[in-house]
Design an enzyme around this catalytic site. Structure first.
Site, mmCIF file in Angstrom:
data_model
loop_
_atom_site.group_PDB
_atom_site.id
_atom_site.type_symbol
_atom_site.label_atom_id
_atom_site.label_comp_id
_atom_site.label_asym_id
_atom_site.label_seq_id
_atom_site.Cartn_x
_atom_site.Cartn_y
_atom_site.Cartn_z
ATOM 1 N N LYS A 269 0.869 -1.177 0.000
ATOM 2 C CA LYS A 269 0.000 0.000 0.000
ATOM 3 C C LYS A 269 0.905 1.226 0.000
ATOM 4 O O LYS A 269 1.762 1.372 0.881
ATOM 5 C CB LYS A 269 -0.882 0.008 1.250
ATOM 6 C CG LYS A 269 -1.850 -1.158 1.336
ATOM 7 C CD LYS A 269 -3.112 -0.861 0.570
ATOM 8 C CE LYS A 269 -4.190 -1.888 0.841
ATOM 9 N NZ LYS A 269 -5.420 -1.577 0.109
ATOM 10 N N LYS B 75 -13.279 -7.612 -6.407
ATOM 11 C CA LYS B 75 -13.670 -7.945 -5.032
ATOM 12 C C LYS B 75 -15.154 -8.305 -5.059
ATOM 13 O O LYS B 75 -15.999 -7.425 -5.223
ATOM 14 C CB LYS B 75 -13.431 -6.751 -4.113
ATOM 15 C CG LYS B 75 -11.977 -6.332 -3.963
ATOM 16 C CD LYS B 75 -11.871 -5.158 -2.989
ATOM 17 C CE LYS B 75 -10.431 -4.854 -2.628
ATOM 18 N NZ LYS B 75 -9.715 -4.119 -3.692
#
Length: 344
Positions: A149, A257
């Site tokens: 990230k 997702k």
């Protein structure tokens, strides 16, 4: 058939940071179906501040779904188009109810502990020293692909971290994916991609905020290494809208997702379109509990993708549900000898 819904708060083992802030807990909801002495369970994995269905009437819609469970899975899925996490929960709950074992939704070599799913190791944002520690742990744990990230700490420090990895490990040894969560300013994004390119990265997820279609299209054309759309897919509900988006932007990859895109059916729509336009894809969890992660992992195995998937999130919480999913040497296994500890 009787249907009920229940809230469950997942507690992170340590605060987990993204460019949108730091999380200490994660709200999720379960739909439980009961019929003729059998139970089925589905997870509605909403992520506040990000999910398309983060709305004031979310719980009201869960209640309506339970009250109208007699309509059946197909009719409910179509009615719940603007509530993708509930669509997924409904799909999962009906599959669970129909299965001999409520947690064995898609029997395969994966659920028989014969084969595994290659996954990436997730490195959370934080101080440079904390990120470095995580990287070293992932490498020691046998991961060949890590996902970092980025976008929350100083960009120069992030470049230093990438330099640290590449000093010790070549692109042949470790595949690096980075996820900016839309953190780059439009006027700086291409320059940052050029700087990142020196580290032979696999891809970058969502370099700029979703909704900047023309800017994202231009970036995907000019980028020196592949861009993967993630948040950009959230809230794109109809098949026609999905196709228009991919036709326009032409990304190198999309990331799926199921909790964000309407469960297995919604994910399959994206995959079919991606393959039509020669766009790569992989599947990731959205911080669900092990109940949702289990369903996603079992379905993902059947898609037979050779790329590392983003399914290594089961160990993030102190109060997750005990289950057969285990991570070993950068792979997700289903240890059928381990029994579920269901909360319902």
């Amino acid at each position: 058939m009787k249907a009920t819904y229940h809230q469950y708060m997942l507690e992170f083992k340590r605060p987990s940071g993204t460019s949108r802030g730091v999380m200490t807990e994660k709200e999720t909801w379960f739909i439980v179906l009961e019929e003729e002495g059998k139970k089925g369970i589905g997870e509605c994995g909403i992520l506040r501040g990000l999910s398309a269905d983060d709305r004031a009437d979310y719980e009201e819609k869960l209640q309506w779904t339970c009250e109208n469970i007699h309509l059946g899975e197909k009719a409910l899925w179509e009615t719940l188009l603007e509530f993708p996490s509930i669509q997924f929960g409904i799909e999962m709950a009906f599959l669970s109810l129909k299965s001999q074992n409520p947690f064995l939704l898609f029997p395969s070599d994966f659920t028989n502990t014969v084969k595994s799913i290659v996954i990436n190791g997730l490195v959370w944002m934080g101080e440079a020293s904390f990120m470095k520690q995580q990287i070293e742990e992932k490498l020691a744990d046998g991961f060949n692909c890590i996902k970092l990230k980025i976008g929350a700490i100083d960009f120069e420090k992030e470049l230093e971290l990438l330099h640290f990895i590449r000093t010790h490990f070549s692109a042949g040894q470790i595949e690096i994916r980075v996820d900016a969560n839309g953190a780059f300013a439009l006027n700086e994004a291409l320059d940052k991609l050029i700087q990142l390119n020196q580290f032979q990265l696999h891809s970058i997820e969502q370099p700029i905020k979703k909704g900047n279609i023309e800017a994202m299209k231009a970036l995907c054309e000019a980028t020196p290494f592949p861009i993967a759309l993630d948040e950009e897919l959230i809230g794109v509900f109809s098949l026609e809208e999905k196709e228009r988006l991919l036709q326009k932007i032409r990304p190198q990859y999309i990331i799926l997702k199921p909790s964000f895109v309407g469960g297995f059916r919604g994910t399959q729509e994206w995959i079919t379109l991606a393959e039509k336009y020669n766009i790569g894809w992989w599947i990731t969890s959205a911080l669900e509990s092990n109940i949702g992660l289990n369903a996603i992992a079992q379905w993902t195995f059947l898609q037979d993708s050779k790329m590392p998937q983003g399914l290594g999130t089961g160990a993030l919480y102190t109060n997750n549900i005990d289950c057969p999913l285990e991570v070993s040497q950068g792979q997700l296994w289903y240890n059928k000898a381990v029994k579920w500890n269901s909360i319902f």
